[in-house]
Structure formats: structure tokens, C-alpha cells
Write an enzyme that holds these catalytic residues in place. Sequence first.
Site, PDB file in Angstrom:
ATOM      1  N   ASP A  53      39.773  52.172  49.852  1.00  0.00           N
ATOM      2  CA  ASP A  53      39.540  52.528  48.454  1.00  0.00           C
ATOM      3  C   ASP A  53      40.324  53.782  48.070  1.00  0.00           C
ATOM      4  OD1 ASP A  53      37.682  50.481  48.430  1.00  0.00           O
ATOM      5  OD2 ASP A  53      35.933  51.794  48.599  1.00  0.00           O
ATOM      6  N   ARG A  54      40.290  54.080  46.793  1.00  0.00           N
ATOM      7  CA  ARG A  54      40.882  55.313  46.283  1.00  0.00           C
ATOM      8  C   ARG A  54      40.309  56.527  47.024  1.00  0.00           C
ATOM      9  NH1 ARG A  54      40.510  57.344  39.932  1.00  0.00           N
ATOM     10  NH2 ARG A  54      41.720  59.249  40.218  1.00  0.00           N
TER      11      ARG A  54
END
Length: 244
Positions: A53-54
Amino acid sequence: MRKNIKIEYRYDGSNYFGLQRQPNQITVQGEIEKVLKIITKEDINLISAGRTDRAVHANHQVSNFFTTSTVPTEKYKYILNRLLPKDIDILKVEEVDLDFNARFNAKSREYIYLLSTVKNPFESRYYKFVNTNINTKELEKIFQSFVGIHDFKNFRLNDCSSKVTIREIYKIEVSSFAENKIKILIKGSSFLKSQVRIMVGIALEIYNKNLPYNHIELLLQDFSKEYKKYLAEPEGLYLNKIEY
């Protein structure tokens, strides 16, 4: 002649919108593919062992790509590290069999999640701050409900595209290291989107007595309704090791 090239690398995910290529966003895959296009003069599609994920980091990520370029394989590492941003580091590049697939051939993925009981602005991108001391044995005991083969349907975000939600968790260990630092190690076959962050978030809520002790067992058995997702911050999460 078509070649299959495997790359092993690590990255600080702080400045990226995750690993996977996205339109109009800076991603780890996008940056590597951009440099590979310069090297090979071809459009490259990376196949990767695990998506992050980010703002999630990786100590060990593995990808492969196909090319007909005549650039010698031993030159890739040097050129990639020269041209890539400093927060991406290529560890190893090698030619592999044409049937190797970084995603489907991986036997296990290991993640670590790092906690700190001391707030430090210089560590805020790499640890989740918790304002309480953690009893590692107590927290590890909570996590043991996850070990084994389970349906993790309640431990993924709604935009997760995986059709199969059954996964196997091989082991979970919680230990202290350095001063005021806690490491949660989670090793499994593979993981759904944001599964590890939700597992950590819920275990910490149980530890802090905000959820009942049997809440994990409930989520692993009851799929009759939508349960609230407790998502731990991405900064403390690292893809740590891929095994083949």
C-alpha cells in the site's frame, strides 16, 4: 531472444502511492518500469511477489519481467541503481527460466510491523507510535488466533479483487528490540489487500481492551454482516522476505 529477468530490491515507500502502477501517481513499479524502458527501449510490465500500500516499505521485494533486449543481464543492477531514486535499491538481478513468475512461484511472504513506545518525529515514517508499554507475550497470544488456514474475508478492504479469501498463516511472533521498539512478524502463504494492517489494527484494539478477546475468532467465522475495519497505519509495515 526473449529473456525472463528477475530483480530483487528494497524501498522506502514513504514517497510512493504503493508498489503497483497507477495512472497519474508516483509508484515503485512505475519508477522501475520507467528506467527499464530507458535500458531496454521496450514497454516493460513488472510481475511482483507482493503488492504494498501507499507508504508501506519493503526490505525484500521480488519482480520479474520479459525482454528481448540484448543488454547484458549483469549490467542491469548498476544502471538501475544509477537512474532510480535513492529510496529504491536494487539488490540482485539475474536471468531465470521463462516459466518463473515472481507472484505465483512464491511459497511464502513475510511481513514485519514495527511499533515504538516513544514518539520521535524522525521515526514517524517507519514506526507506529503507541502511547503504552506493550507486553510482547500478551500481544503474541492475541495474534495466535490467526495462525492456520482461515477465511480472511473480514480482513480485507472492500476494493480487494481476490476471488479466493482463504489464506494460511504459518507463524506470528512478537518481540522487543532496541529500546522501546516492538516487532510483529507475520509469515503466510499470501495476503489479501491490507490484510496485515487490519490484523495488526484489530489485535491492538483487543490488547487495549477496546474489543472483546474473542473478536478475531468471530471475524474468522461470521460472514453474515460487514464488520468495522481497524486499519493500522501503513508507515510501520514492511514486506520483509519472499521465499521460493
